[in-house]
Design an enzyme around this catalytic site. Structure first.
Site, PDB file in Angstrom:
ATOM      1  N   LYS A  60     -12.376  17.002  12.491  1.00  0.00           N
ATOM      2  CA  LYS A  60     -11.371  15.972  12.827  1.00  0.00           C
ATOM      3  C   LYS A  60      -9.977  16.378  12.356  1.00  0.00           C
ATOM      4  CE  LYS A  60     -13.416  12.494  10.637  1.00  0.00           C
ATOM      5  NZ  LYS A  60     -14.590  13.149  10.029  1.00  0.00           N
ATOM      6  N   ARG A  74     -14.962   3.661  10.154  1.00  0.00           N
ATOM      7  CA  ARG A  74     -16.213   4.296   9.733  1.00  0.00           C
ATOM      8  C   ARG A  74     -17.354   3.300   9.663  1.00  0.00           C
ATOM      9  NH1 ARG A  74     -13.588   8.851   6.644  1.00  0.00           N
ATOM     10  NH2 ARG A  74     -15.191  10.169   5.759  1.00  0.00           N
ATOM     11  N   ARG A 110     -13.098  20.359  -3.218  1.00  0.00           N
ATOM     12  CA  ARG A 110     -13.039  18.926  -3.519  1.00  0.00           C
ATOM     13  C   ARG A 110     -14.326  18.473  -4.195  1.00  0.00           C
ATOM     14  NH1 ARG A 110     -11.413  16.358   2.119  1.00  0.00           N
ATOM     15  NH2 ARG A 110     -13.065  14.945   1.460  1.00  0.00           N
TER      16      ARG A 110
HETATM   17  P1  AMP Z   1     -12.504  12.062   4.442  1.00  0.00           P
HETATM   18  O1  AMP Z   1     -11.476  13.032   3.988  1.00  0.00           O
HETATM   19  O2  AMP Z   1     -12.131  11.355   5.721  1.00  0.00           O
HETATM   20  O3  AMP Z   1     -13.892  12.662   4.521  1.00  0.00           O
HETATM   21  O4  AMP Z   1     -12.564  10.898   3.342  1.00  0.00           O
HETATM   22  C1  AMP Z   1     -12.842  11.177   1.991  1.00  0.00           C
HETATM   23  C2  AMP Z   1     -13.416   9.957   1.304  1.00  0.00           C
HETATM   24  O5  AMP Z   1     -12.473   8.860   1.403  1.00  0.00           O
HETATM   25  C3  AMP Z   1     -14.693   9.403   1.931  1.00  0.00           C
HETATM   26  O6  AMP Z   1     -15.851  10.063   1.459  1.00  0.00           O
HETATM   27  C4  AMP Z   1     -14.638   7.939   1.474  1.00  0.00           C
HETATM   28  O7  AMP Z   1     -14.975   7.819   0.095  1.00  0.00           O
HETATM   29  C5  AMP Z   1     -13.156   7.626   1.601  1.00  0.00           C
HETATM   30  N1  AMP Z   1     -12.811   7.120   2.952  1.00  0.00           N
HETATM   31  C6  AMP Z   1     -11.976   7.703   3.860  1.00  0.00           C
HETATM   32  N2  AMP Z   1     -11.892   6.973   4.981  1.00  0.00           N
HETATM   33  C7  AMP Z   1     -12.696   5.899   4.784  1.00  0.00           C
HETATM   34  C8  AMP Z   1     -13.054   4.766   5.585  1.00  0.00           C
HETATM   35  N3  AMP Z   1     -12.555   4.603   6.826  1.00  0.00           N
HETATM   36  N4  AMP Z   1     -13.910   3.860   5.052  1.00  0.00           N
HETATM   37  C9  AMP Z   1     -14.412   3.995   3.816  1.00  0.00           C
HETATM   38  N5  AMP Z   1     -14.133   5.046   3.013  1.00  0.00           N
HETATM   39  C10 AMP Z   1     -13.278   5.981   3.480  1.00  0.00           C
END
Ligand code: AMP
Length: 215
Positions: A13, A88, A162
């Protein structure tokens, strides 16, 4: 152009968004980036989100919905946006629908990026991210290494793995994707907005996404 990129962690993404930002002159709204910035700067939002993120769990819906509500009102969204990592859950998708209706704007497309799970685990374990929170560029030690090992090509920041990108945390995040996010595929099919693009090769996936967007 207003679109959602839907896909498991590691489905591409972020990389695809970066290309679309350039090609269509629209903004990328990554809830993950917004949250990581908030954690790094120790804001109230960051304090709320930090423990969930470290565990690889989703942050509560009300927190995330509040972030998006504020972000979509900003001027730079007027030309269009890519939602990367939001929604999500079904509750987030419903909240987004209401928000957009209130703003009298519509979504053009929801593109689901499809990648086999084994490939995702491998991709994420090899991922390195720039620790400079205003950069957050993403590399892959196998497929997209930085020119100097451990150093960001763009800003010279230190590259890190990370905390939520270890194999165990990735498995957990994939389970959340299967249980909580994948129902959105059906949801957006019913809304008549869903298309799927396979991402086994990033150049082909970008071309596939553009084909959908250009109709
Ligand atoms: P990502 O970089 O999009 O994988 O997001 C990293 C972390 O941020 C995820 O594992 C969640 O803990 C949190 N996060 C990001 N977007 C969301 C969302 N839309 N809903 C809930 N948690 C989120």
């Amino acid at each position: 152009m207003r679109l959602i990129l839907l896909g498991a962690p590691g489905s591409g993404k972020g990389t695809i968004s970066a290309d679309l930002v350039e090609s269509y002159k629209i903004v990328q709204i990554s809830t993950g980036d917004i949250l990581r910035n908030a954690v790094a700067s120790g804001t109230e939002l960051g304090l709320k989100a930090s423990d969930y993120m470290k565990r690889g769990d989703l942050v509560p819906d009300d927190v995330i919905i509040g972030i998006i509500k504020d972000r979509l009102k900003e001027q730079d969204c007027a030309n269009g946006f890519i939602l990367d990592g939001f929604p999500r859950t079904l509750a987030q998708a419903e909240a987004l629908k209401k928000m957009l209706a209130d703003m009298a704007i519509t979504l053009d497309s929801v593109i689901e990026l499809q990648v086999p799970e084994e490939m995702i685990v491998d991709r994420i374990a090899n991922r390195r991210t720039c620790s400079n929170t205003s950069c957050q560029a993403v590399y892959n030690v196998k497929s997209k290494p930085s020119k100097i090992e451990g150093i960001c090509d763009i800003c010279g920041g230190k590259l890190i793995q990370r905390e939520d990108e270890t194999r165990e945390k990735v498995e957990r995040r994939l389970k959340d994707y299967r249980d909580k996010t994948s129902p959105l595929i059906e949801y957006y099919k019913n809304e008549g907005l869903h298309s799927a693009v396979e991402n086994l090769d990033i150049a082909k996936a970008i071309a596939g996404v553009k084909k959908v967007l250009n109709g």
